[in-house]
Enzyme design. Structure first.
Site, PDB file in Angstrom:
ATOM      1  N   GLU A  52     -19.129 -11.857  27.764  1.00 31.27           N
ATOM      2  CA  GLU A  52     -19.628 -12.141  29.113  1.00 31.27           C
ATOM      3  C   GLU A  52     -19.005 -11.237  30.172  1.00 31.27           C
ATOM      4  OE1 GLU A  52     -20.087 -15.948  26.713  1.00 31.27           O
ATOM      5  OE2 GLU A  52     -18.512 -14.453  27.001  1.00 31.27           O
ATOM      6  N   PHE A 114     -18.083 -32.428  25.755  1.00 28.91           N
ATOM      7  CA  PHE A 114     -17.792 -31.136  25.135  1.00 28.91           C
ATOM      8  C   PHE A 114     -18.179 -29.981  26.063  1.00 28.91           C
ATOM      9  CE2 PHE A 114     -19.498 -27.630  22.423  1.00 28.91           C
ATOM     10  CZ  PHE A 114     -18.304 -27.226  21.841  1.00 28.91           C
ATOM     11  N   GLN A 115     -17.253 -29.102  26.337  1.00 32.67           N
ATOM     12  CA  GLN A 115     -17.391 -27.927  27.191  1.00 32.67           C
ATOM     13  C   GLN A 115     -17.717 -28.264  28.641  1.00 32.67           C
ATOM     14  OE1 GLN A 115     -20.030 -25.023  25.251  1.00 32.67           O
ATOM     15  NE2 GLN A 115     -18.219 -23.970  24.451  1.00 32.67           N
ATOM     16  N   ARG A 256      -2.593   7.869  45.487  1.00 28.55           N
ATOM     17  CA  ARG A 256      -2.158   8.288  44.153  1.00 28.55           C
ATOM     18  C   ARG A 256      -3.353   8.781  43.344  1.00 28.55           C
ATOM     19  NH1 ARG A 256       0.870   4.473  39.653  1.00 28.55           N
ATOM     20  NH2 ARG A 256       0.935   6.029  37.980  1.00 28.55           N
ATOM     21  N   VAL A 385     -10.343   2.735  34.733  1.00 28.32           N
ATOM     22  CA  VAL A 385      -9.155   2.592  35.580  1.00 28.32           C
ATOM     23  C   VAL A 385      -7.920   3.059  34.829  1.00 28.32           C
ATOM     24  CG1 VAL A 385      -7.656   0.879  36.678  1.00 28.32           C
ATOM     25  CG2 VAL A 385     -10.127   0.770  37.003  1.00 28.32           C
ATOM     26  N   PHE A 470      -0.925   5.394  33.336  1.00 28.54           N
ATOM     27  CA  PHE A 470      -0.745   5.070  34.752  1.00 28.54           C
ATOM     28  C   PHE A 470       0.476   4.181  34.941  1.00 28.54           C
ATOM     29  CE2 PHE A 470      -1.837   3.264  38.885  1.00 28.54           C
ATOM     30  CZ  PHE A 470      -2.477   4.304  39.538  1.00 28.54           C
ATOM     31  N   ILE A 471       0.647   3.211  34.048  1.00 19.93           N
ATOM     32  CA  ILE A 471       1.790   2.294  34.135  1.00 19.93           C
ATOM     33  C   ILE A 471       3.058   2.977  33.639  1.00 19.93           C
ATOM     34  CG2 ILE A 471       2.626   0.003  33.497  1.00 19.93           C
ATOM     35  CD1 ILE A 471       0.080   0.123  35.270  1.00 19.93           C
ATOM     36  N   GLU A 474       4.516   4.684  36.515  1.00 19.52           N
ATOM     37  CA  GLU A 474       5.186   3.758  37.428  1.00 19.52           C
ATOM     38  C   GLU A 474       6.561   3.377  36.899  1.00 19.52           C
ATOM     39  OE1 GLU A 474       2.569   0.465  37.980  1.00 19.52           O
ATOM     40  OE2 GLU A 474       1.321   1.529  39.458  1.00 19.52           O
TER      41      GLU A 474
END
Length: 579
Positions: A52, A114-115, A256, A385, A470-471, A474
């Site tokens: 989804e 249920f749900q 950045r 990203v 990217f991380i 950092e």
């Protein structure tokens, strides 16, 4: 009176608004709407996704390139929850989306069935409109109102539908408001404010034009104003492509996810005309002492990021046209403008110097050259990203009618592949790309199956550096050990081939050229997995290039690390022009 199932009546309303595609994955609570989608299969295209979140992001990707509402759905409970990531991207980037949410039958609501869950609070923060339908007769009208609200507020409208209501017969007499809806007329600026803005710009020594999404559609006037008043141009990520990337005065972006000339002109400008953007990092990259003219249709944005000397509540496109009409024809070119153009040219030359580099692992520049060389004039680039966003902003050429989108504000990894599905569904005859890092691609790669099922000729490029780069950068900047950023290698092209796509593994420049040549001849989805270097993209937000103002040893180390020998500090260019 002719009768119709309420779910069918609802879909007739959705069709009346020009919707062509609906993205989602069935669940038991959504059976009545799935039946209606089957009944309306000749007039409304249902696209089955495998998650989804992908459906929501596909709807967002379609809406971002078309400007029209995207429609997605999820069943009660987990299906609804999975939509949230895509819906938040729509909220942050101001995209109209309709989300249809399944719910258990009314007789089972409020019984811990249920749900069953109270879904309205879950969507309260992300939506501009959020309702649960209470009767079958309400269903077409509530959806009609939801679409109006999504367009009016450029946001997410949520309609929750108890399963049994969609099955119920109602009179087939609902009249959609689609033909009556009129977008809010966007105001022009009072002439007094145009005169005041022009006075500030003409008095400036280092004026700058910053444009965002709100300036879309004003390309010719923006270029004319830039040339008339000798204004360098900066764009937000969401504004990429409004002015051609190759336009000599287009400096790129600041931040950045940015370019060297973009960062440098932002910090050096003494006056900024800020058009239709709310770029969140203004405080870090735009000269805090600069005079500031902010143009926006939303007055709540005035002064949010920077002190404002002149606030103009008006349509950015109209303001540009008004300024152009009032601007003098003989405004003298400045050293500031000449230095900015030289800086852009120096940056372009530096980037181009790596375009044919054959070192392995490959640099990113040859990959983006291959993309640009193959891209059609109306290509759509859906960009993920991470480091890929930096490289996409720097290297992808949006010069003609090409479109570039990314998850700009929400910045969710896994954006590109689903967004490409939505773009291709909307524009089957346009060339569509998804460009991802290996981190983002792995989050959604199961929906290569969706591309295969519908034989969408999407070119999916995966830049594999075995890191959340990217991380990682950092963590380097905060001098901490690398933690959780290393990724094991995988052959994504080979995996995609197992899913039915055409797949390639690329490690060398000849292999890159061969893969792109073959991709151009394919008719279905293609995945090109390119093994690239983990070299950090040049950190333009923290340049160390100027031996006269920075530690020479630090400059030498920075230049050597990033092969930046030919990059010239903007300060030196300004000095040479006495600017």
């Amino acid at each position: 009176m002719t009768k119709i199932n309420a779910a069918d009546a609802m879909l007739k309303v959705i069709e009346s608004w020009g919707v062509e595609n609906v993205y989602g994955l069935p669940g038991g609570s959504f059976d009545s709407t799935m039946n209606a989608l089957y009944n309306r299969r000749h007039t409304l295209n249902y696209i089955q996704v495998r998650h989804e979140e992908v459906g929501a992001l596909a709807a967002v990707g379609e809406a971002k390139v078309s400007g029209q509402i995207g429609v997605t759905f999820g069943s009660a409970g987990p299906g609804a929850v999975h939509l949230l990531n895509g819906l938040y991207d729509a909220q942050y980037d101001h995209v109209p989306i309709l989300a249809l949410i399944g719910q258990v039958p009314t007789s089972n609501m409020n019984t811990s069935y249920f749900q069953e869950m109270n879904e309205n609070p879950m969507f309260a923060d992300v939506s501009v409109y959020n309702r649960t339908v209470m009767t079958a007769e309400q269903l077409p009208g509530v959806v009609d109102e939801a679409i109006r609200q999504a367009y009016a507020h450029q946001g997410v409208a949520v309609v929750t539908i108890p399963k049994d209501l969609g099955w119920q017969e109602i009179d087939d007499n609902y009249e959609s408001s689609a033909d009556l809806y009129q977008p809010l007329a966007l105001p022009a600026a009072p002439q007094s404010q145009i005169d005041a803005a022009l006075k500030l710009l003409l008095a400036a020594k280092r004026p700058l034009l910053y444009l965002g999404k709100g300036a879309a559609g004003a390309r010719a006037d923006l270029i004319a104003l830039s040339e008339r008043l000798h204004l360098p141009i900066l764009t937000s990520a969401l504004g990429k492509g409004i002015v051609p990337d190759s336009y000599p005065a287009n400096m790129g972006s600041a931040g950045r996810v940015a370019t060297k000339p973009g960062v440098e002109v932002a910090r050096a400008a003494d006056t900024v005309l800020f058009l239709g953007s709310d770029m969140p990092f203004q405080a870090y990259f735009i000269n805090p002492q600069a005079k500031y003219i902010q143009v926006d249709i939303d007055p709540t944005k005035f002064g949010r990021r920077h002190h404002v000397d002149l606030a103009i509540r008006a349509d950015a496109k109209q303001v540009v046209a008004q300024l152009l009409a009032a601007a003098p024809q003989d405004h003298a070119e400045t050293g500031w403008y000449r230095a900015a153009l030289k800086n852009k040219a120096n940056w372009e030359d530096w980037k181009a110097s790596f375009a044919a580099d054959a070192e392995t692992p490959l640099r990113v520049e040859p990959v983006f050259k291959a993309i640009n060389d193959m891209a059609t004039p109306d290509a759509i680039f859906q960009t993920d990203v991470g480091n890929v966003t930096i490289n996409g902003m720097r290297y992808l050429k949006a010069d003609e009618q090409q479109q570039f989108t990314t998850s700009g504000w929400y910045a969710t990894m896994g954006y590109a592949l689903p967004a490409a599905i939505g773009a291709k569904a909307k524009y089957p005859n346009r060339q569509v790309w998804s460009i991802s890092g290996d981190g983002g691609f792995a989050m959604v790669m199961q929906d290569i199956l969706t591309q295969v099922k519908y034989q969408q000729h999407i070119i999916n490029v995966v830049l594999t550096n075995q890191s959340l780069g990217f991380i990682e950068a950092e963590q380097d900047d905060t001098q901490q050990p690398h933690s959780g950023v290393d990724l094991i290698d995988a052959d994504y092209g080979t995996a995609a081939a197992a899913l039915g796509a055409v797949g390639f593994e690329v490690r060398t420049l000849p292999e890159l050229k061969a893969a792109f040549a073959a991709a151009a001849q394919a008719t279905g989805p293609v995945v090109i997995d390119v093994k690239i270097s983990d070299l950090r993209p040049l950190p333009v937000e923290q340049l160390v290039l100027d031996k006269e103002t920075q530690d020479p040893a630090a400059v030498a180390a920075f230049v050597a690390k990033y092969h930046a020998e030919s990059l010239v500090p903007f300060r030196a260019m300004l000095a040479a022009e006495n600017a």
